[in-house]
Design an enzyme around this catalytic site. Structure first.
Site, PDB file in Angstrom:
ATOM      1  N   CYS A  45       0.714   3.407   3.120  1.00  0.00           N
ATOM      2  CA  CYS A  45       1.420   2.494   4.162  1.00  0.00           C
ATOM      3  C   CYS A  45       2.903   2.669   4.250  1.00  0.00           C
ATOM      4  O   CYS A  45       3.575   3.093   5.113  1.00  0.00           O
ATOM      5  CB  CYS A  45       0.992   1.068   4.114  1.00  0.00           C
ATOM      6  SG  CYS A  45      -0.845   0.745   4.252  1.00  0.00           S
ATOM      7  N   ARG A 100      -5.426  -6.158   2.330  1.00  0.00           N
ATOM      8  CA  ARG A 100      -6.689  -5.722   1.727  1.00  0.00           C
ATOM      9  C   ARG A 100      -7.276  -6.225   0.700  1.00  0.00           C
ATOM     10  O   ARG A 100      -8.494  -6.200   0.401  1.00  0.00           O
ATOM     11  CB  ARG A 100      -6.484  -4.159   1.656  1.00  0.00           C
ATOM     12  CG  ARG A 100      -5.458  -3.674   0.522  1.00  0.00           C
ATOM     13  CD  ARG A 100      -5.057  -2.267   0.364  1.00  0.00           C
ATOM     14  NE  ARG A 100      -4.500  -1.921  -0.827  1.00  0.00           N
ATOM     15  CZ  ARG A 100      -3.408  -2.001  -1.172  1.00  0.00           C
ATOM     16  NH1 ARG A 100      -2.495  -3.022  -0.225  1.00  0.00           N
ATOM     17  NH2 ARG A 100      -2.760  -1.578  -2.203  1.00  0.00           N
ATOM     18  N   CYS A 140       0.804  -1.117  -0.155  1.00  0.00           N
ATOM     19  CA  CYS A 140      -0.053  -0.117  -0.081  1.00  0.00           C
ATOM     20  C   CYS A 140       1.014   1.308   0.033  1.00  0.00           C
ATOM     21  O   CYS A 140       1.753   1.465   1.025  1.00  0.00           O
ATOM     22  CB  CYS A 140      -1.019  -0.150   1.255  1.00  0.00           C
ATOM     23  SG  CYS A 140      -1.394   1.652   1.819  1.00  0.00           S
TER      24      CYS A 140
END
Length: 241
Positions: A132, A156, A129
């Site tokens: 992230c 996710r 991500c």
């Protein structure tokens, strides 16, 4: 457990003829479970609003119901006090979330801590991500500001994804911090397997309403969805202590 699923089912006929029980707990519970038998009800109690009961679901989510269980509401309950509107629902959900998150042992997390932490944040994260990775690049700055960063896994794309396998490898590494640093820098990490909490943490995230990463939980249980710059995030974290 998404609350929207609950109401999609309830729209088909919650206001039913299941009867009026003398005990509000029984009446509310009976009606809700008749529509969704697996609804994870943790507790039912009187709310601060007269005549309205609050239903706490596993994960911290709140519903509101009439004493006879014939009417149910989803939404925020506010109390006007001293010229301010206090979000009672958010406060109750935050308490429940904080209790669950703060009970997770450090051995099940990947922790980056300063020598003398002033507060902590818990971050549901994925390895690939972009935001992230950006947040992770500022972990050192957060530590300098007194904020301990605790990572939980949230692949996710689901448990069958590459992200889930990479997260499992991080958690199964001998040096989790080093593995996390590599993963967040888009470097390859050694694949590893072990008994790990990735699936359990993914399930917990879904239960408390995480639907993207990074999802940041402050010490008081308040959730911040998405990236925040280190200085701003540290300020929020210290205020939530």
């Amino acid at each position: 457990m998404r609350v929207t699923r609950i109401f999609a089912a309830m729209a088909l006929g919650l206001v039913s003829t299941l009867g009026h029980a003398a005990d509000p707990d029984q009446a509310i519970r009976k009606n809700l479970l008749s529509i969704q038998p697996d609804l994870p009800i943790e507790a039912i109690a009187e709310s601060p609003m007269p005549g309205v009961y609050q239903v706490q679901l596993k994960g911290g989510r709140q519903l509101y119901a009439s004493a006879d269980g014939q009417f149910v509401m989803q939404g925020y309950l506010f109390q006007f006090k001293d010229g301010q509107a206090i979000n009672l629902t958010e406060a109750e959900e935050g308490k429940a979330i904080a209790k669950q998150i703060n009970a997770i042992p450090a051995k099940d997390m990947v922790v980056f801590a300063p020598k003398e932490p002033k507060t902590h944040i818990t971050v549901f994260t994925d390895t690939d991500c972009a935001y992230c990775q950006k947040l992770h690049s500022e972990v050192g700055e957060l530590n300098k500001l007194g904020v301990e960063v605790r990572y939980l896994a949230f692949p996710r794309q689901g448990m069958g994804s590459k992200g889930a396998k990479d997260l499992a490898s991080v958690w199964c590494s001998k040096d989790r911090q080093a593995a996390m640093n590599k993963a967040k820098a888009r470097e390859s990490i050694a694949q590893a397997s072990c008994d790990n909490p990735v699936a359990q943490q993914y399930q917990l995230g879904q239960m408390i309403g995480v639907n993207g990463t990074p999802a940041i939980i402050l010490e008081n249980g308040k959730m911040i969805p998405g990236y925040q710059p280190a200085a701003q995030l540290a300020k929020l974290a210290l205020e939530a202590k």
